[in-house]
Design a protein around this motif. Structure first.
Motif: not given
Length: 224
Positions: A107-116
């Protein structure tokens, strides 16, 4: 930042492993109705088709997709199967190395991508769909595989995203595939032993180190 990209295949020189293929009608009970067999696990034609249908259905509903969709190239079934096979092999390579990935890390990986994408989930999902051929049900697995490969590269003593790290990961994945045994139904192509893909499919797990990235990029950055 690391930029995930599907457009690059890395070849590990000198890696040659035999990859038997399934006969069209199967070669025993384990192969009947199989799109591929990884070790003793069958990836059925029915399960592959279900994922392909999901991607096509999602593309039809995606106003941003258009002709950029993976299915427009005509190779969606092969690319989807290649990812399914790679996921199994990567999971085994990680298990052999004692690597575990938590739901929180995914979920952290996805959240980081989402910030892009400035928090725009629809834009993120559209990019995953049109550039990577990932349908809604495969999103968590996509990010889980990214985290897993990053940890695998680190366990091999390299920086995730580095050329040497990618090459080392590919070598490990190819060796694991050889140990498990990968067979592919010829209707979907042939397993490429040096690139650990089916035919000309691309590698969604490949990571490249970049300084910056924007949501407009066809490739997007995530943290490892």
């Amino acid at each position: 930042m690391v930029r995930r990209r599907t457009a690059v295949s890395i070849a590990a020189a000198g890696l040659v492993l035999a990859s038997p293929v399934l006969t069209a009608c199967g070669s025993g009970p384990a192969h009947q109705g199989a799109a591929a067999v990884v070790g003793d696990h069958r990836i059925t034609i029915a399960s592959l088709q279900s994922q392909v249908d999901e991607v096509r259905s999602a593309e039809a509903k995606d106003p941003q997709g258009g002709q950029q969709a993976v299915s427009a190239s005509g190779g969606l079934s092969t690319q989807t199967l290649s990812m399914l096979v790679q996921n199994e092999v990567i999971d085994r390579a990680a298990a052999d190395a004692g690597i575990k990935v938590t739901d929180a890390e995914v979920q952290q990986e996805r959240a980081t991508a989402l910030r892009q994408f400035n928090g725009d989930e629809k834009q993120l999902d559209s990019t995953l769909l049109t550039r990577y051929g990932v349908g809604p049900s495969g999103i968590d697995q996509f990010f889980r595989t990214n985290v897993t490969v990053g940890k695998l590269i680190a366990s091999l003593g390299f920086q995730p995203g580095s050329d040497n790290g990618n090459a080392a990961a590919l070598q490990t994945i190819a060796k694991t595939a050889k140990s498990l045994g990968v067979t592919v139904n010829p209707r979907y192509g042939k397993w490429d032993a040096t690139k650990a893909v089916i035919g000309a499919s691309t590698d969604p797990w490949v990571v490249n180190r970049t300084a910056t990235a924007t949501a407009a990029d066809t490739e997007f950055s995530t943290g490892s």
